[in-house]
Write a protein that holds these residues in place. Structure first.
Motif: not given
Ligand SMILES: [Zn+2]
Length: 148
Positions: A103, A108, A110, A132, A135
């Motif tokens: 991402c 985020c 991740s 995503c 987010c």
């Molecule tokens: Zn994200």
């Protein structure tokens, strides 16, 4: 115009103009390995135009085929052995992309230290648009290409 190859992979039906991006996404620079031929804007029977990429002495792995789907969702992959097509398949872009991309949003979850696998929903196929799942950040073609 494009010679036959003995062994390797032919990626056909690439959206015109996207052939070089397919090479980029596969990490092929032409500096190592077998011969690589890219034909741009070739006449395609009844389909307008297309790009074709031929990679000598290399058979693409399934993970690589999945990456091509991100950029050229209509491409077909032909594995060639001794001048014969042994496997022919269409790339498939799943509705959810897991793990291949990062991402772009630095905050985020991740991208945190947590072991969270990235996940994106495909909201448009070509040109590609991803969202995503963590987010909501939107990633487009150019954002994806930067990661390869
Ligand atoms: Zn994200």
């Amino acid at each position: 115009m494009v010679s036959k190859i003995r062994d390797g992979t032919v990626i056909d039906h690439i959206t015109p103009g996207f052939g070089l991006d397919v090479l980029k996404i596969l990490g092929i620079t032409g500096k190592a390995g077998g011969a690589v031929t890219a034909a741009m804007n070739v006449d395609s029977k009844g389909l307008g135009h297309k790009d074709i990429v031929k990679i000598q002495d290399r058979e693409l792995k399934p993970a690589e085929v999945n990456k091509i789907a991100l950029i050229a969702s209509k491409a077909t992959i032909n594995i060639i052995r001794n001048f014969e097509v042994t496997t022919k398949k269409k790339v498939e872009l799943p509705s959810t992309i897991r793990g291949i991309l990062k991402c772009d949003n630095p905050s985020c979850i991740s991208n945190s230290r947590e072991p969270v696998q990235s996940q994106f929903a495909v909201i448009q196929r070509e040109p590609i648009r991803l969202r995503c799942s963590f987010c909501g950040h939107i990633m487009e073609r150019e954002d994806i290409l930067k990661q390869f």
